[in-house]
Design a protein around this motif. Structure first.
Motif, PDB file in Angstrom:
ATOM      1  N   UNK A   1     -18.581 113.486  -4.718  1.00  0.00           N
ATOM      2  CA  UNK A   1     -19.481 114.617  -4.784  1.00  0.00           C
ATOM      3  C   UNK A   1     -19.425 115.318  -6.127  1.00  0.00           C
ATOM      4  N   UNK A   2     -20.586 115.685  -6.624  1.00  0.00           N
ATOM      5  CA  UNK A   2     -20.619 116.656  -7.704  1.00  0.00           C
ATOM      6  C   UNK A   2     -20.106 118.004  -7.196  1.00  0.00           C
ATOM      7  N   UNK A   3     -19.531 118.792  -8.096  1.00  0.00           N
ATOM      8  CA  UNK A   3     -19.025 120.108  -7.752  1.00  0.00           C
ATOM      9  C   UNK A   3     -19.585 121.137  -8.719  1.00  0.00           C
ATOM     10  N   UNK A   4     -19.701 122.349  -8.246  1.00  0.00           N
ATOM     11  CA  UNK A   4     -20.217 123.413  -9.084  1.00  0.00           C
ATOM     12  C   UNK A   4     -19.443 124.702  -8.921  1.00  0.00           C
TER      13      UNK A   4
ATOM     14  N   UNK B   1     -28.578 120.089  -4.784  1.00  0.00           N
ATOM     15  CA  UNK B   1     -28.431 121.204  -3.860  1.00  0.00           C
ATOM     16  C   UNK B   1     -26.957 121.371  -3.514  1.00  0.00           C
ATOM     17  N   UNK B   2     -26.505 122.598  -3.620  1.00  0.00           N
ATOM     18  CA  UNK B   2     -25.135 122.930  -3.254  1.00  0.00           C
ATOM     19  C   UNK B   2     -25.184 123.645  -1.916  1.00  0.00           C
ATOM     20  N   UNK B   3     -24.702 122.988  -0.899  1.00  0.00           N
ATOM     21  CA  UNK B   3     -24.855 123.512   0.451  1.00  0.00           C
ATOM     22  C   UNK B   3     -23.543 123.764   1.177  1.00  0.00           C
TER      23      UNK B   3
ATOM     24  N   UNK C   1     -16.890 118.482   8.238  1.00  0.00           N
ATOM     25  CA  UNK C   1     -17.262 119.717   7.577  1.00  0.00           C
ATOM     26  C   UNK C   1     -16.356 119.913   6.372  1.00  0.00           C
ATOM     27  N   UNK C   2     -16.950 120.246   5.235  1.00  0.00           N
ATOM     28  CA  UNK C   2     -16.161 120.526   4.045  1.00  0.00           C
ATOM     29  C   UNK C   2     -15.520 121.895   4.191  1.00  0.00           C
ATOM     30  N   UNK C   3     -14.347 122.032   3.579  1.00  0.00           N
ATOM     31  CA  UNK C   3     -13.636 123.298   3.543  1.00  0.00           C
ATOM     32  C   UNK C   3     -13.164 123.516   2.118  1.00  0.00           C
ATOM     33  N   UNK C   4     -13.647 124.572   1.497  1.00  0.00           N
ATOM     34  CA  UNK C   4     -13.358 124.868   0.103  1.00  0.00           C
ATOM     35  C   UNK C   4     -12.588 126.175   0.006  1.00  0.00           C
TER      36      UNK C   4
ATOM     37  N   UNK D   1     -18.635 125.097  -4.993  1.00  0.00           N
ATOM     38  CA  UNK D   1     -19.555 124.520  -4.026  1.00  0.00           C
ATOM     39  C   UNK D   1     -19.632 123.021  -4.219  1.00  0.00           C
ATOM     40  N   UNK D   2     -19.974 122.341  -3.145  1.00  0.00           N
ATOM     41  CA  UNK D   2     -20.115 120.890  -3.142  1.00  0.00           C
ATOM     42  C   UNK D   2     -21.581 120.509  -3.190  1.00  0.00           C
ATOM     43  N   UNK D   3     -21.923 119.611  -4.098  1.00  0.00           N
ATOM     44  CA  UNK D   3     -23.282 119.134  -4.199  1.00  0.00           C
ATOM     45  C   UNK D   3     -23.622 118.133  -3.121  1.00  0.00           C
ATOM     46  N   UNK D   4     -24.892 117.742  -3.102  1.00  0.00           N
ATOM     47  CA  UNK D   4     -25.386 116.818  -2.091  1.00  0.00           C
ATOM     48  C   UNK D   4     -25.424 115.373  -2.579  1.00  0.00           C
TER      49      UNK D   4
END
Length: 123
Positions: free
Chosen positions: A32-35, A109-111, A1-4, A97-100
């Protein structure tokens, strides 16, 4: 699981600057792309900026183009948003957010989202 985790928000006068940071503590950051997104009170969340996996390509909403700069340091698992010439309409909670996938495009999609950091621009 990502943690931002976002940081760097605060109160600033119009015309001032703030630098936001987002640290990813939960996954292999450099694939990962980031937004960056923001949400003002009573308004929908909106796209601000995005960056591809390597940092070589950056994208901006028209409302912030020329004033904000996105960057990343993969060795530190951190994405940054440098904000200058701030306006009252920039007031919002800012989220990273982290992209897919590794490349940003309009289908990305940023999920995975952080908790946000408040940016308030006075006058």
């Amino acid at each position: 699981q990502v943690q931002l985790g976002e940081s760097g928000g605060g109160l600033v006068q119009a015309g001032g600057s703030l630098n936001l940071s987002c640290v990813d503590s939960g996954h292999t950051f450099d694939r990962w792309a980031m937004g960056w997104f923001r949400q003002a009170p009573g308004k929908e969340r909106e796209f601000v900026s995005a960056i591809n996996w390597s940092g070589s390509s950056q994208y901006y909403a028209d409302s912030v183009k020329g004033r904000f700069t996105i960057s990343r340091d993969n060795a530190k698992s951190t994405v940054y948003l440098q904000m200058t010439s701030l306006k009252s309409e920039d007031t919002a909670v800012y989220y990273c957010a982290t992209g897919n996938g590794p490349i940003y495009n309009y289908a990305t999609k940023f999920d995975s989202w952080g908790q946000g950091t408040q940016v308030t621009v006075s006058s």
